[in-house]
Design an enzyme around this catalytic site. Structure first.
Site, PDB file in Angstrom:
ATOM      1  N   ARG A 190      19.775  54.644  28.033  1.00 11.89           N
ATOM      2  CA  ARG A 190      20.735  53.673  27.050  1.00 11.89           C
ATOM      3  C   ARG A 190      22.103  54.451  26.711  1.00 11.89           C
ATOM      4  O   ARG A 190      21.950  55.595  26.781  1.00 11.89           O
ATOM      5  CB  ARG A 190      20.051  53.114  25.892  1.00 11.89           C
ATOM      6  CG  ARG A 190      18.860  52.375  26.445  1.00 11.89           C
ATOM      7  CD  ARG A 190      18.135  51.724  24.958  1.00 11.89           C
ATOM      8  NE  ARG A 190      16.910  50.859  25.213  1.00 11.89           N
ATOM      9  CZ  ARG A 190      15.940  51.436  25.484  1.00 11.89           C
ATOM     10  NH1 ARG A 190      15.571  52.516  25.585  1.00 11.89           N
ATOM     11  NH2 ARG A 190      14.925  50.263  25.967  1.00 11.89           N
ATOM     12  N   LYS A 217      15.034  53.678  21.163  1.00 11.07           N
ATOM     13  CA  LYS A 217      14.828  52.391  20.722  1.00 11.07           C
ATOM     14  C   LYS A 217      13.241  52.048  20.166  1.00 11.07           C
ATOM     15  O   LYS A 217      13.084  51.706  19.247  1.00 11.07           O
ATOM     16  CB  LYS A 217      15.148  51.689  21.846  1.00 11.07           C
ATOM     17  CG  LYS A 217      15.158  50.038  21.316  1.00 11.07           C
ATOM     18  CD  LYS A 217      15.807  48.968  22.406  1.00 11.07           C
ATOM     19  CE  LYS A 217      15.953  47.641  21.936  1.00 11.07           C
ATOM     20  NZ  LYS A 217      16.242  46.609  22.820  1.00 11.07           N
ATOM     21  N   HIS A 276      25.297  48.390  29.647  1.00  8.56           N
ATOM     22  CA  HIS A 276      24.085  48.365  29.630  1.00  8.56           C
ATOM     23  C   HIS A 276      23.413  48.064  31.053  1.00  8.56           C
ATOM     24  O   HIS A 276      22.304  48.401  31.450  1.00  8.56           O
ATOM     25  CB  HIS A 276      23.493  47.257  28.387  1.00  8.56           C
ATOM     26  CG  HIS A 276      21.989  47.530  28.301  1.00  8.56           C
ATOM     27  ND1 HIS A 276      21.235  48.562  27.824  1.00  8.56           N
ATOM     28  CD2 HIS A 276      21.006  46.707  29.055  1.00  8.56           C
ATOM     29  CE1 HIS A 276      20.115  48.258  27.811  1.00  8.56           C
ATOM     30  NE2 HIS A 276      19.736  47.121  28.388  1.00  8.56           N
ATOM     31  N   ARG A 279      21.629  50.681  33.351  1.00  8.06           N
ATOM     32  CA  ARG A 279      20.284  50.637  33.019  1.00  8.06           C
ATOM     33  C   ARG A 279      19.550  49.691  33.829  1.00  8.06           C
ATOM     34  O   ARG A 279      18.535  49.992  34.567  1.00  8.06           O
ATOM     35  CB  ARG A 279      19.973  50.581  31.516  1.00  8.06           C
ATOM     36  CG  ARG A 279      18.413  50.780  31.281  1.00  8.06           C
ATOM     37  CD  ARG A 279      18.093  50.741  29.865  1.00  8.06           C
ATOM     38  NE  ARG A 279      16.873  50.785  29.477  1.00  8.06           N
ATOM     39  CZ  ARG A 279      15.792  51.501  29.313  1.00  8.06           C
ATOM     40  NH1 ARG A 279      16.289  52.991  29.813  1.00  8.06           N
ATOM     41  NH2 ARG A 279      14.687  51.707  28.695  1.00  8.06           N
ATOM     42  N   TRP A 302       9.906  52.453  28.101  1.00  4.31           N
ATOM     43  CA  TRP A 302       9.458  51.066  27.674  1.00  4.31           C
ATOM     44  C   TRP A 302       8.223  51.007  27.089  1.00  4.31           C
ATOM     45  O   TRP A 302       7.179  51.888  27.524  1.00  4.31           O
ATOM     46  CB  TRP A 302       9.487  49.598  28.583  1.00  4.31           C
ATOM     47  CG  TRP A 302      10.928  49.438  29.003  1.00  4.31           C
ATOM     48  CD1 TRP A 302      11.813  48.677  28.125  1.00  4.31           C
ATOM     49  CD2 TRP A 302      11.902  49.814  30.102  1.00  4.31           C
ATOM     50  NE1 TRP A 302      12.884  48.504  28.736  1.00  4.31           N
ATOM     51  CE2 TRP A 302      12.988  49.035  29.990  1.00  4.31           C
ATOM     52  CE3 TRP A 302      11.495  50.497  31.122  1.00  4.31           C
ATOM     53  CZ2 TRP A 302      13.987  49.152  30.895  1.00  4.31           C
ATOM     54  CZ3 TRP A 302      12.453  50.612  32.181  1.00  4.31           C
ATOM     55  CH2 TRP A 302      13.758  49.586  32.138  1.00  4.31           C
ATOM     56  N   TYR A 311      11.492  43.081  36.454  1.00  3.20           N
ATOM     57  CA  TYR A 311      12.258  43.524  37.669  1.00  3.20           C
ATOM     58  C   TYR A 311      11.187  43.453  38.813  1.00  3.20           C
ATOM     59  O   TYR A 311      11.600  43.777  40.055  1.00  3.20           O
ATOM     60  CB  TYR A 311      12.357  45.088  37.593  1.00  3.20           C
ATOM     61  CG  TYR A 311      13.539  45.524  36.116  1.00  3.20           C
ATOM     62  CD1 TYR A 311      14.779  45.342  36.602  1.00  3.20           C
ATOM     63  CD2 TYR A 311      12.756  45.909  35.196  1.00  3.20           C
ATOM     64  CE1 TYR A 311      15.504  45.609  35.453  1.00  3.20           C
ATOM     65  CE2 TYR A 311      13.865  46.222  34.177  1.00  3.20           C
ATOM     66  CZ  TYR A 311      15.165  45.917  34.310  1.00  3.20           C
ATOM     67  OH  TYR A 311      16.002  46.363  33.281  1.00  3.20           O
TER      68      TYR A 311
END
Length: 350
Positions: A190, A217, A276, A279, A302, A311
């Protein structure tokens, strides 16, 4: 004095003493003395009935907020909750938790005030309201709470670019942004993790970097494997700064200038593309080249597979080989008198 002013508040405050109970001091939320007196009289009657007639106490919004903040102080977005609750105070202050009509009216007023904002932004306020009320119900402050429906949100965008477009974009960026953007494409980090990256987080010998939990995050440590492209970029940055990897004029970069980024995208012939989205591009390239969604989830840090399922549609080519693993041996009658024979994966038409 039962009705008084405080130096730190524009409102009238009340102090109510019921024999046998601790004194209650609270704001009336009004600067009108007549309205403040009405508030005082109503609250005095309520507290008297609770003390003498054993009526169940009625709780107000502020009490639920205080309990919510105390129980959620560990949340990553605790500061965001506090900011939203400060805004919501103008709509909900003084409302009783069992007055569903008043609560619903306040929710509708919030929606009207925020009608020009994105649905996702409005939903963050509505979700905070809902969380406060549900916690109040669990804590026994109120028997039930009104249903609060969130606004429908459009599907989150997935914007990615091709290898050729990426080359044009990197060529169009100013010299100090090229390495950072290329590193984002090589690692999927990120923006904040790229610009905040320090040499102490990198092990060039083991080809790995780390993002610590307080930087991530998802609030957990992430190991970032460094491919040959990432390593080459890092080697080019050695000696530019003692602490930070990506700098400009001897100082760590915070974020790319919006106008600089816009001009580079325009020069490269790329529209509707944010930093962003580098990414998103990294993740899309991985899936199209055969990386599994589970592997992508771990590489990208994640915590939920749902975040990488967006995706999945890009993995069609990768799945073609797997789809051919199941075959049938049969002759099918087709329209027009034709036949299709499938034997061990081979097809013949007659």
């Amino acid at each position: 004095m039962s009705l008084y002013k405080r130096k730190d508040s524009p409102y009238w405050w009340v102090k109510i003493q019921i024999p046998g109970r601790p004194a209650v001091s609270e704001s009336t939320r009004t600067a009108d003395k007549v309205a403040a007196q009405e508030y005082h009289d109503r609250r005095t009657a309520e507290l008297w009935r609770q003390a003498k007639l054993k009526e169940r106490p009625r709780h107000i919004w502020e009490e639920a907020v205080a309990e919510f903040l105390a129980q959620t102080a560990h949340k990553r977005d605790h500061d965001g909750d506090k900011a939203r609750l400060r805004y919501l105070d103008a709509f909900f202050a003084g409302l009783y938790l069992d007055d569903h009509d008043a609560l619903k009216d306040a929710v509708n007023r919030v929606k009207r005030e925020k009608r020009d904002r994105a649905a996702g932004t409005v939903n963050r306020y509505l979700a905070t309201i809902r969380s406060v009320l549900r916690l109040a119900q669990r804590e026994g402050m109120v028997d039930g709470v009104p249903h609060i429906r969130l606004l429908p949100e459009p599907q989150k965008r997935i914007r990615w670019i091709t290898q050729e477009e990426a080359q044009r974009l990197l060529a169009a960026l100013p010299a100090h942004l090229k390495p950072a953007a290329a590193f984002a494409l090589a690692t999927g980090l990120r923006q904040s993790n790229v610009f905040g990256l320090e040499w102490s987080q990198i092990d060039m010998q083991r080809h790995v970097a780390w993002v610590y939990s307080d930087q991530a995050k998802g609030k957990r440590d992430i190991a970032v494997p460094l491919n040959p492209d990432a390593l080459a970029i890092l080697k080019g940055q050695i000696g530019q700064h003692d602490r930070y990897v990506f700098t400009y004029a001897g100082k760590p970069m915070q974020r790319p200038d919006k106008e600089t980024w816009r001009r580079a995208c325009k020069k490269a012939g790329i529209s509707d593309f944010r930093w962003h989205d580098l990414r998103h591009t990294w993740a899309s390239w991985h899936v199209m080249n055969g990386t599994s969604l589970q592997e992508l989830m771990e590489l990208g840090g994640w915590r939920d597979i749902k975040m990488v399922l967006r995706y999945a549609h890009l993995s069609g080519e990768h799945l073609k080989k797997a789809a051919s693993n199941v075959t049938i041996a049969a002759t099918l009658e087709l329209r027009g008198g034709h036949q299709l024979t499938v034997i061990d994966g081979g097809k013949t038409a007659k």
